[in-house]
Design an enzyme around this catalytic site. Structure first.
Site, mmCIF file in Angstrom:
data_model
loop_
_atom_site.group_PDB
_atom_site.id
_atom_site.type_symbol
_atom_site.label_atom_id
_atom_site.label_comp_id
_atom_site.label_asym_id
_atom_site.label_seq_id
_atom_site.Cartn_x
_atom_site.Cartn_y
_atom_site.Cartn_z
ATOM 1 N N SER A 87 14.590 -24.627 -11.873
ATOM 2 C CA SER A 87 15.584 -25.582 -11.360
ATOM 3 C C SER A 87 15.890 -26.574 -12.472
ATOM 4 O O SER A 87 15.048 -26.786 -13.354
ATOM 5 C CB SER A 87 14.992 -26.336 -10.161
ATOM 6 O OG SER A 87 15.814 -27.428 -9.815
ATOM 7 N N TYR A 136 8.345 -31.279 -6.378
ATOM 8 C CA TYR A 136 9.229 -30.118 -6.606
ATOM 9 C C TYR A 136 9.456 -29.922 -8.102
ATOM 10 O O TYR A 136 9.302 -28.813 -8.634
ATOM 11 C CB TYR A 136 10.561 -30.347 -5.885
ATOM 12 C CG TYR A 136 11.552 -29.206 -6.048
ATOM 13 C CD1 TYR A 136 11.340 -27.980 -5.430
ATOM 14 C CD2 TYR A 136 12.711 -29.371 -6.813
ATOM 15 C CE1 TYR A 136 12.251 -26.942 -5.576
ATOM 16 C CE2 TYR A 136 13.633 -28.338 -6.965
ATOM 17 C CZ TYR A 136 13.395 -27.124 -6.338
ATOM 18 O OH TYR A 136 14.299 -26.097 -6.496
HETATM 19 N N1 LIG Z 1 19.994 -24.251 -4.100
HETATM 20 C C1 LIG Z 1 19.810 -24.985 -5.173
HETATM 21 O O1 LIG Z 1 20.539 -25.959 -5.426
HETATM 22 C C2 LIG Z 1 18.717 -24.647 -6.139
HETATM 23 C C3 LIG Z 1 18.678 -25.333 -7.348
HETATM 24 C C4 LIG Z 1 17.647 -25.067 -8.235
HETATM 25 C C5 LIG Z 1 16.698 -24.118 -7.927
HETATM 26 N N2 LIG Z 1 16.737 -23.466 -6.728
HETATM 27 C C6 LIG Z 1 15.687 -22.493 -6.434
HETATM 28 O O2 LIG Z 1 16.289 -21.289 -6.056
HETATM 29 C C7 LIG Z 1 15.369 -20.520 -5.302
HETATM 30 C C8 LIG Z 1 16.077 -19.919 -4.103
HETATM 31 O O3 LIG Z 1 16.439 -20.975 -3.218
HETATM 32 P P1 LIG Z 1 17.837 -21.039 -2.483
HETATM 33 O O4 LIG Z 1 18.570 -22.182 -3.038
HETATM 34 O O5 LIG Z 1 18.478 -19.714 -2.428
HETATM 35 O O6 LIG Z 1 17.372 -21.530 -1.021
HETATM 36 P P2 LIG Z 1 17.154 -20.748 0.349
HETATM 37 O O7 LIG Z 1 18.429 -20.228 0.850
HETATM 38 O O8 LIG Z 1 16.378 -21.688 1.210
HETATM 39 O O9 LIG Z 1 16.239 -19.531 -0.094
HETATM 40 C C9 LIG Z 1 14.863 -19.656 -0.301
HETATM 41 C C10 LIG Z 1 14.234 -18.294 -0.145
HETATM 42 O O10 LIG Z 1 12.827 -18.402 -0.394
HETATM 43 C C11 LIG Z 1 12.152 -17.735 0.650
HETATM 44 N N3 LIG Z 1 10.799 -18.266 0.839
HETATM 45 C C12 LIG Z 1 10.418 -19.540 1.080
HETATM 46 N N4 LIG Z 1 9.087 -19.600 1.241
HETATM 47 C C13 LIG Z 1 8.619 -18.331 1.082
HETATM 48 C C14 LIG Z 1 7.336 -17.736 1.142
HETATM 49 N N5 LIG Z 1 6.234 -18.455 1.394
HETATM 50 N N6 LIG Z 1 7.229 -16.408 0.936
HETATM 51 C C15 LIG Z 1 8.337 -15.666 0.699
HETATM 52 N N7 LIG Z 1 9.563 -16.157 0.635
HETATM 53 C C16 LIG Z 1 9.705 -17.487 0.828
HETATM 54 C C17 LIG Z 1 13.033 -17.921 1.877
HETATM 55 O O11 LIG Z 1 12.816 -16.888 2.803
HETATM 56 P P3 LIG Z 1 11.923 -16.970 4.116
HETATM 57 O O12 LIG Z 1 12.081 -18.346 4.701
HETATM 58 O O13 LIG Z 1 12.515 -15.891 4.963
HETATM 59 O O14 LIG Z 1 10.528 -16.653 3.687
HETATM 60 C C18 LIG Z 1 14.408 -17.738 1.259
HETATM 61 O O15 LIG Z 1 14.727 -16.378 1.163
HETATM 62 C C19 LIG Z 1 14.207 -21.459 -4.970
HETATM 63 O O16 LIG Z 1 13.111 -21.184 -5.820
HETATM 64 C C20 LIG Z 1 14.779 -22.824 -5.265
HETATM 65 O O17 LIG Z 1 13.776 -23.760 -5.597
HETATM 66 C C21 LIG Z 1 17.736 -23.706 -5.854
#
Ligand SMILES: NC(=O)c1ccc[n+]([C@@H]2O[C@H](COP(=O)([O-])OP(=O)(O)OC[C@H]3O[C@@H](n4cnc5c(N)ncnc54)[C@H](OP(=O)(O)O)[C@@H]3O)[C@@H](O)[C@H]2O)c1
Length: 248
Positions: free
Chosen positions: A141, A154
């Site tokens: 991130s 985080y």
């Molecule tokens: N969106 C942003 O602005 C942003 C920015 C920087 C970095 N990121 C990073 O991008 C990645 C994806 O996030 P996203 O933005 O796409 O958010 P999201 O839609 O909430 O997706 C998060 C994913 O992680 C899974 N997850 C959470 N806990 C888990 C566990 N214990 N075991 C297996 N899967 C798990 C969730 O699935 P389940 O709940 O079904 O397990 C979901 O598929 C994350 O690492 C996040 O920190 C996002």
């Protein structure tokens, strides 16, 4: 390297960035192995991919559990005969000020965002080492590059991922195992990520910020595809990517 026919495991595939990446890579002909905890969402996604002519299987996976990560990689081998790449993307972001003492959430972030990545690395490393080929991609991130109030834990987890991935790349080069790595640092991407925030003021502030700046998760999928498509002798270590107008 062409993406067609590559076996690619994706964690956090049930929504957001993982889901968008699964769809794009499947469209490009990859064989996709989907992991996350919400099995119903994975089932729907696998069905959608297959109905568009792609290939996908899924397994309910909690990345905090090392055995779940091992089983997910095993599913790739059992179904498609091997594994070429893993996108370690599962993550949570229950941001809050440290003074709120949400210690359970601190621990959950360490478990999912750091140990989850380590479990994924451990699940593929023996195979990648012996076949002298493999690609490990993670979603860190911009919080792994720049500190901000409310994002202490985080950011610390995402900072840790940066170090892990950089050393993994260096050690693989030293050991001659040809393992490629890519670490992605997204800024505001509109997904379900903010749903994990329980601190009301933090949720309000971040929701307003994402509303103003957020872009769609397919932009990150494009970057994952770009990293995979480079020639085998070329490693694109890092990508920082976000909305053009976000002054983060
Ligand atoms: N969106 C942003 O602005 C942003 C920015 C920087 C970095 N990121 C990073 O991008 C990645 C994806 O996030 P996203 O933005 O796409 O958010 P999201 O839609 O909430 O997706 C998060 C994913 O992680 C899974 N997850 C959470 N806990 C888990 C566990 N214990 N075991 C297996 N899967 C798990 C969730 O699935 P389940 O709940 O079904 O397990 C979901 O598929 C994350 O690492 C996040 O920190 C996002």
């Amino acid at each position: 390297m062409t993406i067609k026919n590559k076996v690619i495991v994706i964690t956090g595939a049930s929504s957001g960035i993982g889901e968008a990446t699964a769809k794009l890579l499947a469209d490009k002909g990859a064989k996709i192995v989907l992991g996350a905890r919400r099995e119903e969402r994975l089932k729907e996604l696998a069905t959608e991919i297959k109905s568009s002519g792609g290939q996908a299987v899924y397994r309910a996976t909690d990345v905090v559990n090392p055995d779940d990560s091992q089983q997910l990689v095993q599913l790739a081998k059992d179904t498609f005969g091997g594994v070429d790449a893993i996108f370690l993307n599962a993550g949570i972001m229950p941001n809050s000020p440290l003074s709120a003492l949400k210690t359970e959430e601190w621990n959950s972030m360490v478990d999912v965002n750091i140990k989850g990545v380590l479990n994924g690395i451990a699940a593929v490393l023996p195979t990648f080492t012996s076949q002298k080929h493999g690609h490990i991609i993670t979603t860190s991130s911009v919080a792994g590059l720049k500190a901000y109030p409310g994002g202490a834990v985080y950011g610390a987890t995402k900072w840790a991922v940066r170090d892990l991935m950089e050393v993994l790349r260096m050690e693989s080069a030293q050991e001659g195992t040809n393992i490629r790595t890519a670490t992605i640092y997204p800024a505001a991407i509109n997904t379900e990520l903010l749903d994990t925030i329980t601190d009301e003021d933090t949720a309000e502030g971040m929701t307003a910020m994402y509303k103003q700046f957020g872009i769609t998760p397919d932009r990150i999928a494009n970057v994952v595809a770009f990293a995979l498509e480079q020639p085998e002798d070329t490693n694109v270590n890092e990508f920082t990517i976000g909305p053009t107008n976000q002054p983060w």
